[in-house]
Scaffold this motif. Structure first.
Motif, short mmCIF file in Angstrom:
data_model
loop_
_atom_site.label_atom_id
_atom_site.label_comp_id
_atom_site.label_asym_id
_atom_site.label_seq_id
_atom_site.Cartn_x
_atom_site.Cartn_y
_atom_site.Cartn_z
N ASP A 100 0.84 -1.20 0.00
CA ASP A 100 0.00 0.00 0.00
C ASP A 100 0.87 1.25 0.00
OD1 ASP A 100 -2.37 1.50 0.07
OD2 ASP A 100 -2.38 1.57 2.26
N PHE A 101 1.92 1.22 -0.81
CA PHE A 101 2.90 2.31 -0.80
C PHE A 101 2.25 3.66 -1.07
CE2 PHE A 101 6.04 4.96 -3.05
CZ PHE A 101 7.06 4.98 -2.11
N LEU A 102 1.47 3.77 -2.13
CA LEU A 102 0.87 5.06 -2.47
C LEU A 102 -0.12 5.50 -1.40
CD1 LEU A 102 0.36 4.81 -6.34
CD2 LEU A 102 2.24 5.86 -5.06
N GLY A 103 -0.83 4.54 -0.81
CA GLY A 103 -1.74 4.88 0.28
C GLY A 103 -0.99 5.40 1.50
N LEU A 104 0.13 4.78 1.82
CA LEU A 104 0.95 5.25 2.94
C LEU A 104 1.47 6.65 2.68
CD1 LEU A 104 2.94 1.96 3.63
CD2 LEU A 104 1.29 3.02 5.18
N LEU A 105 1.94 6.90 1.45
CA LEU A 105 2.39 8.25 1.12
C LEU A 105 1.26 9.26 1.26
CD1 LEU A 105 4.72 7.98 -2.02
CD2 LEU A 105 5.39 8.51 0.32
N GLU A 106 0.09 8.90 0.75
CA GLU A 106 -1.04 9.83 0.82
C GLU A 106 -1.41 10.15 2.26
OE1 GLU A 106 -5.54 10.45 -1.01
OE2 GLU A 106 -4.47 8.57 -1.35
N ARG A 107 -1.39 9.13 3.12
CA ARG A 107 -1.71 9.36 4.53
C ARG A 107 -0.63 10.17 5.23
NH1 ARG A 107 -3.91 4.34 3.51
NH2 ARG A 107 -2.17 3.09 4.30
N ALA A 108 0.56 10.20 4.65
CA ALA A 108 1.63 11.05 5.17
C ALA A 108 1.58 12.45 4.58
CB ALA A 108 2.99 10.42 4.87
N GLY A 109 0.59 12.68 3.71
CA GLY A 109 0.42 14.00 3.12
C GLY A 109 1.13 14.21 1.82
N PRO A 112 1.31 11.70 -5.46
CA PRO A 112 2.32 11.56 -6.52
C PRO A 112 2.65 12.87 -7.23
CG PRO A 112 0.85 9.69 -6.58
CD PRO A 112 0.27 10.65 -5.57
N GLU A 113 1.64 13.68 -7.48
CA GLU A 113 1.88 14.93 -8.21
C GLU A 113 2.59 15.99 -7.36
OE1 GLU A 113 -2.60 14.84 -7.09
OE2 GLU A 113 -1.01 13.42 -7.65
N THR A 163 5.60 7.21 -11.86
CA THR A 163 4.58 7.35 -10.81
C THR A 163 4.43 8.80 -10.39
OG1 THR A 163 5.08 5.14 -9.97
CG2 THR A 163 3.94 6.63 -8.47
N PHE A 164 5.55 9.52 -10.37
CA PHE A 164 5.57 10.90 -9.90
C PHE A 164 5.76 11.79 -11.12
CE2 PHE A 164 7.29 7.90 -6.82
CZ PHE A 164 6.32 8.01 -5.82
N PRO A 165 4.67 12.25 -11.71
CA PRO A 165 4.73 12.81 -13.06
C PRO A 165 5.51 14.10 -13.20
CG PRO A 165 2.55 13.13 -12.09
CD PRO A 165 3.30 12.22 -11.17
N HIS A 166 5.65 14.84 -12.10
CA HIS A 166 6.35 16.12 -12.18
C HIS A 166 7.78 16.05 -11.64
CE1 HIS A 166 2.42 17.51 -13.16
NE2 HIS A 166 1.95 17.39 -11.94
N ALA A 167 8.19 14.87 -11.21
CA ALA A 167 9.48 14.74 -10.52
C ALA A 167 10.64 14.55 -11.48
CB ALA A 167 9.43 13.56 -9.54
N GLN A 168 11.78 15.06 -11.05
CA GLN A 168 13.06 14.71 -11.68
C GLN A 168 13.63 13.52 -10.90
OE1 GLN A 168 16.73 17.18 -11.04
NE2 GLN A 168 16.62 17.44 -13.26
#
Length: 318
Positions: A100-109, A112-113, A163-168
């Motif tokens: 649940d990586f993306l879910g964990l990131l989202e709950r951490a605020g 991906p964008e 996954t992270f569309p704006h990232a370098q």
């Protein structure tokens, strides 16, 4: 094994968020660090167990985690885990992983964008998996096999995209050369190396999102990447210095605290043992002398270590 939530702290002006996807016994201790004998583990049991060693099973305890840094107005990820639904036949523990990586990131605020920079300390499977995701916007749990074709396509429209569309994405040039097609994907030694490159690195190049670097690369006034070869040809560390506080994110330079006690102890995953030992000692010497907090990729417990010199080696401050 456990799955956990995020932990937050500040060093100077940099916010650090630890996102733990998984933690638990991972591998036989003396297979993970072959030159660290039974006595090394047993004589340090009082502080290795339970966070770093399960003495009953003689298993190294490790974590799969990502570090999120908020620095100079930007959001930076340090490594991106295994990724969901990947073909990793040579690594049973990662084969068709579901988390649940993306879910964990989202709950951490962190969405991906929102991510501005992704640091891959090196290009092993458990550090680059969430570099990409299926182009159809799913999280990789749909069961589609996207591994069969060149460049990460299954020949039926299944493609991997950043996954992270704006990232370098900051990728060590030496690792990109070693694991890429010009070197037959790591010399053809491990099937997984080709699969990892094709689904988690090549799509970044096609999207124009990578920056290949070597030697030293400054991200901002607080963060600097430095080469530390040995574990892989391009293995890197990320140094943080802000407001008089310091840390060094060392990737897989360390898999277990027993490698701090004697930097000559390599993990079974180090490609160049001699170079890895040299890099490990150099990084630990500076960490001890400059009071840098050491942040390995896979430590359990707090996820960090304060290192001090002791004789010709080092100890972990407790």
């Amino acid at each position: 094994m456990t799955r956990e939530n995020a932990q937050r702290t500040f060093l100077g002006d940099v916010e650090i968020i630890r996102v733990v996807e998984w933690r638990g016994p991972f591998a036989p201790a003396r297979e993970l660090v072959p030159t660290a004998g039974a006595e090394t583990w047993k004589s340090n049991e009082d502080w290795l167990a339970p966070d770093h060693w399960d003495p009953d099973g003689d298993l190294a305890v490790m974590a799969l985690q990502t570090w999120v840094l908020r620095s100079a107005g930007r959001t930076i990820l340090v490594d991106t885990g295994v990724g969901n639904g990947r073909e990793r036949p040579g690594s049973p523990q990662f084969h068709h992983w579901q988390g649940d990586f993306l879910g964990l990131l989202e709950r951490a605020g962190v969405r991906p964008e929102d991510v501005d920079v992704v640091v891959n300390t090196h290009l092993h499977a458990d550090h680059v998996g969430w570099n990409t995701r299926p182009a159809d916007g799913t999280d990789g749990t749909d069961g589609t096999d996207r591994s069969g074709g060149s460049g990460g396509s299954d020949g039926s429209g299944g493609e991997w995209v950043p996954t992270f569309p704006h990232a370098q994405y900051l990728v060590p040039a030496a690792d990109d050369a070693h694991f890429g097609p010009d070197n037959a994907y790591g010399g053809g030694l491990h099937q997984d190396d080709r699969l990892v490159y094709e689904d988690s690195v090549a799509p970044l190049h096609r999207a124009g999102r990578t920056l290949l670097w070597d030697g030293v690369h400054r991200i901002d006034e607080h963060l600097t990447l430095e080469s530390a070869p040995g574990h892989t040809p391009g293995s890197a560390v990320l140094r943080l210095a802000s407001g008089g506080e310091r840390a060094v994110f060392v990737g897989d330079l360390l898999h277990s605290p027993v490698q701090i006690l004697d930097p000559a102890h390599n993990s079974c995953f180090c490609l160049d043992a001699a170079a890895a030992s040299v890099s490990r000692r150099r990084i630990l010497e500076r960490a001890a002398d400059e009071r840098e907090l050491v942040v390995p990729a896979h430590f359990g417990g707090s996820g960090t270590a304060e290192v001090r010199r002791e004789g010709s080696g080092f100890r972990v401050r407790r």
